[in-house]
Write a protein that holds these residues in place. Structure first.
Motif, mmCIF file in Angstrom:
data_model
loop_
_atom_site.group_PDB
_atom_site.id
_atom_site.type_symbol
_atom_site.label_atom_id
_atom_site.label_comp_id
_atom_site.label_asym_id
_atom_site.label_seq_id
_atom_site.Cartn_x
_atom_site.Cartn_y
_atom_site.Cartn_z
ATOM 1 N N VAL A 1 0.860 -1.188 0.000
ATOM 2 C CA VAL A 1 0.000 0.000 0.000
ATOM 3 C C VAL A 1 0.893 1.235 0.000
ATOM 4 C CG1 VAL A 1 -1.775 1.283 1.240
ATOM 5 C CG2 VAL A 1 -1.819 -1.214 1.243
ATOM 6 N N ILE A 2 0.683 2.137 -0.949
ATOM 7 C CA ILE A 2 1.515 3.340 -1.075
ATOM 8 C C ILE A 2 0.675 4.576 -0.746
ATOM 9 C CG2 ILE A 2 3.001 4.708 -2.574
ATOM 10 C CD1 ILE A 2 3.426 2.272 -4.300
ATOM 11 N N PHE A 3 1.192 5.396 0.162
ATOM 12 C CA PHE A 3 0.529 6.648 0.529
ATOM 13 C C PHE A 3 1.431 7.807 0.114
ATOM 14 C CE2 PHE A 3 -1.028 9.628 4.063
ATOM 15 C CZ PHE A 3 -2.095 10.057 3.283
ATOM 16 N N PHE A 4 0.990 8.561 -0.893
ATOM 17 C CA PHE A 4 1.742 9.711 -1.389
ATOM 18 C C PHE A 4 1.286 10.967 -0.641
ATOM 19 C CE2 PHE A 4 1.621 6.680 -4.853
ATOM 20 C CZ PHE A 4 2.881 6.765 -5.431
ATOM 21 N N GLU A 5 2.246 11.773 -0.196
ATOM 22 C CA GLU A 5 1.917 13.044 0.451
ATOM 23 C C GLU A 5 2.854 14.139 -0.039
ATOM 24 O OE1 GLU A 5 0.347 13.164 4.772
ATOM 25 O OE2 GLU A 5 1.805 11.531 4.722
ATOM 26 N N GLY A 6 2.307 15.350 -0.151
ATOM 27 C CA GLY A 6 3.113 16.505 -0.484
ATOM 28 C C GLY A 6 3.604 17.194 0.771
ATOM 29 N N THR A 7 4.068 18.418 0.612
ATOM 30 C CA THR A 7 4.517 19.239 1.735
ATOM 31 C C THR A 7 3.374 20.158 2.151
ATOM 32 O OG1 THR A 7 6.781 19.223 0.901
ATOM 33 C CG2 THR A 7 6.214 20.919 2.499
ATOM 34 N N TYR B 1 -3.064 23.645 3.826
ATOM 35 C CA TYR B 1 -3.549 22.528 3.012
ATOM 36 C C TYR B 1 -2.395 21.623 2.602
ATOM 37 C CZ TYR B 1 -1.878 25.193 -1.075
ATOM 38 O OH TYR B 1 -1.097 25.867 -1.974
ATOM 39 N N ASN B 2 -2.765 20.436 2.144
ATOM 40 C CA ASN B 2 -1.776 19.489 1.624
ATOM 41 C C ASN B 2 -2.468 18.575 0.627
ATOM 42 O OD1 ASN B 2 0.646 18.236 1.224
ATOM 43 N ND2 ASN B 2 0.664 17.114 3.161
ATOM 44 N N TYR B 3 -1.672 17.928 -0.213
ATOM 45 C CA TYR B 3 -2.179 16.986 -1.206
ATOM 46 C C TYR B 3 -1.777 15.567 -0.820
ATOM 47 C CZ TYR B 3 -2.816 21.151 -4.098
ATOM 48 O OH TYR B 3 -3.200 22.381 -4.566
ATOM 49 N N ALA B 4 -2.649 14.613 -1.123
ATOM 50 C CA ALA B 4 -2.369 13.215 -0.794
ATOM 51 C C ALA B 4 -3.042 12.299 -1.818
ATOM 52 C CB ALA B 4 -2.867 12.878 0.605
ATOM 53 N N ALA B 5 -2.448 11.146 -2.021
ATOM 54 C CA ALA B 5 -3.024 10.125 -2.908
ATOM 55 C C ALA B 5 -2.697 8.757 -2.326
ATOM 56 C CB ALA B 5 -2.465 10.255 -4.331
ATOM 57 N N LEU B 6 -3.618 7.818 -2.487
ATOM 58 C CA LEU B 6 -3.463 6.495 -1.886
ATOM 59 C C LEU B 6 -3.618 5.398 -2.929
ATOM 60 C CD1 LEU B 6 -3.228 4.721 0.704
ATOM 61 C CD2 LEU B 6 -5.733 4.774 0.794
ATOM 62 N N HIS B 7 -2.627 4.506 -2.984
ATOM 63 C CA HIS B 7 -2.722 3.297 -3.809
ATOM 64 C C HIS B 7 -2.930 2.112 -2.880
ATOM 65 C CE1 HIS B 7 -2.379 3.820 -8.086
ATOM 66 N NE2 HIS B 7 -1.419 4.716 -7.963
ATOM 67 N N ALA B 8 -4.189 1.791 -2.585
ATOM 68 C CA ALA B 8 -4.510 0.647 -1.737
ATOM 69 C C ALA B 8 -4.963 -0.559 -2.552
ATOM 70 C CB ALA B 8 -5.601 1.025 -0.733
ATOM 71 N N SER B 9 -5.268 -0.362 -3.841
ATOM 72 C CA SER B 9 -5.848 -1.427 -4.662
ATOM 73 C C SER B 9 -4.832 -2.113 -5.564
ATOM 74 C CB SER B 9 -6.992 -0.852 -5.521
ATOM 75 O OG SER B 9 -7.998 -0.303 -4.708
ATOM 76 N N ARG B 10 -3.555 -1.867 -5.359
ATOM 77 C CA ARG B 10 -2.536 -2.516 -6.195
ATOM 78 C C ARG B 10 -2.621 -4.029 -6.060
ATOM 79 N NH1 ARG B 10 2.445 -1.574 -4.117
ATOM 80 N NH2 ARG B 10 3.526 -1.881 -6.096
ATOM 81 N N TYR B 11 -2.698 -4.499 -4.810
ATOM 82 C CA TYR B 11 -2.806 -5.926 -4.524
ATOM 83 C C TYR B 11 -3.926 -6.119 -3.490
ATOM 84 C CZ TYR B 11 1.795 -6.465 -6.718
ATOM 85 O OH TYR B 11 2.849 -6.468 -7.592
#
Length: 473
Positions: free
Chosen positions: A419-425, A446-456
């Motif tokens: 599971v990959i959790f991307f975050e900005g500054t 504020y901040n930006y974020a994206a989540l890859h939970a569905s890869r596997y």
């Protein structure tokens, strides 16, 4: 904080030494008996101890990294203070002082206010404020590069080719370094699961991050006879996408507070915004449910384990945990590495007793035998012990209002590196125009974020059902 972490490190090292002694004792016992192999009971005890030892090694590595970061900060501040003291004693003018390493521009207890400088730089073009903000930007950038360097190096090959970037990363200024440090500290306490999955720095320039994936693979088969066609199966591919989310908050402040107050509101406002951001980021990872923004509990195709019982017991739940673990073994062909549950669920485990009234979950320092689980740290958040050889983390952001009766929680078993959790500054800005009629300044975080939970999906097992209703003690 440093003294507390060192105390934790000492306790962890002592626990590791005890585990090593136990393992050596098991092997020595077999050797003394003249046996080349361990008995079944000895092998079971050996495997359990070795699993606990690996978990303890991970805990020690994490503590060591945190201690080293704090020691570096402390040495830098001590060096700067020493240089300044030497120069003052020599009677030299302050303008001639050459400082090798200085404290952060904006620091707790410092004389400069980040919000005041932000306002004066953006609204009045104040040169000294702009210079301080620019210096702060360099400090933060250098620190974050060190934090993310290891994670960025991990995403190479296929996934690296698929990386894109997100918009809005060029904010006017970033919050001060001390706030970023607090942001990390608060995140470790307030966003347990978000910090236990694989972290990645969110690159700038796009609204989504897509990763290619092999959907179906090639195949082989026994050749029926010589000189006949061999198996021919084409692989197919697709991709998984994570949309970038924005997590934001604002605060309206009287201009008089920025101009006239002897107190810096930075510590109060930024710490509070960062703490709430930590909770929201954790909830985003756990339970978000939007297109390409799916949290762990809502991943399609995950391993669903149901425990239904009006009068649940830990003895009945225990094999359900084993089922969740084996489904990751079976579907992902790699082991799970962490278990997450709500604090009340772990407390329910620790309250379990056998027919003689003896607890089934006891501190690992007691060298327990034949226990349901073993306690590690006594904590309301984070690592608390081991269960079936895996470290257990409690997270208060796991929902406890799920199910038909809105009173169920969930247990998440996970291979966290999948599971990959991307975050900005985190970004902070000040605006006067929107509140000019009332002589106020709007501060925005504020901040930006994206989540890859569905890869596997098969890397995730979730235990649910009426067996996980509000526990009784």
């Amino acid at each position: 904080m440093l003294a507390y972490l060192r105390k934790q490190m000492t306790a962890a090292l002592e626990a590791r030494a005890a585990l090593k002694t136990d393992i050596d004792g098991i092997v020595k016992s077999a050797e003394t008996a003249g046996r080349e192999k361990l008995s079944a009971d000895e092998q079971s005890a050996f495997d359990a101890k070795r699993s606990e030892l690996r978990s303890k090694d991970g805990e020690i590595e994490d503590l060591d990294a945190r201690i080293k970061d704090l020691e570096e900060d402390e040495k830098r501040e001590q060096r700067a203070a020493s240089i300044l003291a030497e120069q003052r004693q020599a009677g030299e003018r302050r303008e001639r002082v050459t400082v090798v390493s200085e404290p952060e521009t904006y620091r707790k207890g410092g004389q400069t206010s980040y919000f005041r400088d932000l306002f004066r730089a953006q609204m009045k073009g104040d040169t000294s404020s702009i210079q301080r903000l620019s210096r702060n930007d360099r400090e933060v950038t250098d620190r974050l590069e060190r934090i993310h360097r290891g994670a960025e190096e991990a995403l190479q090959g296929m996934e690296a080719r698929a990386l894109t970037t997100t918009d809005g990363a060029g904010g006017e200024f970033v919050p001060p370094l001390w706030m970023i440090n607090d942001y990390v500290e608060l995140a470790r306490g307030g966003r347990v699961i978000a910090d236990q999955v694989r972290p990645m720095a969110l690159p700038p320039g796009t609204d989504s991050i897509s990763l290619p994936r092999v959907a179906t693979g090639t195949a082989t088969a026994e050749q029926t006879t010589q000189n006949t066609a061999v198996q021919d199966t084409d692989a197919t591919t697709n991709s998984v996408t994570a949309n970038v989310a924005t997590i934001a908050g604002k605060q309206v402040v009287a201009q008089q507070l920025l101009d006239q107050s002897p107190l810096n509101m930075d510590q109060i406002l930024l710490a509070d915004l960062a703490a709430d951001y930590a909770v929201k980021a954790d909830a985003f990872v756990i339970n978000n449910n939007a297109t390409n923004k799916v949290g762990l509990l809502n991943v399609s195709g995950l391993n669903a384990v149901t425990y239904t019982d009006a009068t649940p017991t830990t003895a009945e739940l225990y094999p359900k945990v084993a089922d969740g673990i084996q489904q990751i073994h079976t579907g992902r062909f790699l082991p799970a590495d962490k278990i997450f549950m709500a604090p009340r669920r772990w407390a329910w485990f620790t309250a379990a007793v056998d027919t003689a009234g003896r607890p089934l979950v006891v501190p690992s320092a007691n060298m327990p035998q034949n226990v349901l689980a073993a306690m590690g740290a006594v904590a309301s958040e984070g690592f608390v012990g081991t269960l079936q050889g895996l470290p257990v983390y409690v997270d208060p952001n796991i929902p406890i209002n799920l199910g038909a009766g809105t009173n169920e929680d969930r247990i998440i078993i996970l291979r966290s590196t999948d599971v990959i959790f991307f975050e900005g500054t985190p970004q902070a800005e000040a605006f006067r125009e929107t509140k000019a009629d009332q002589l106020s300044v709007l501060l925005r975080f504020y901040n930006y974020a994206a989540l890859h939970a569905s890869r596997y999906p098969k890397s995730i097992s979730v235990i649910s059902g009426t067996g996980l209703i509000t526990p009784t003690f």
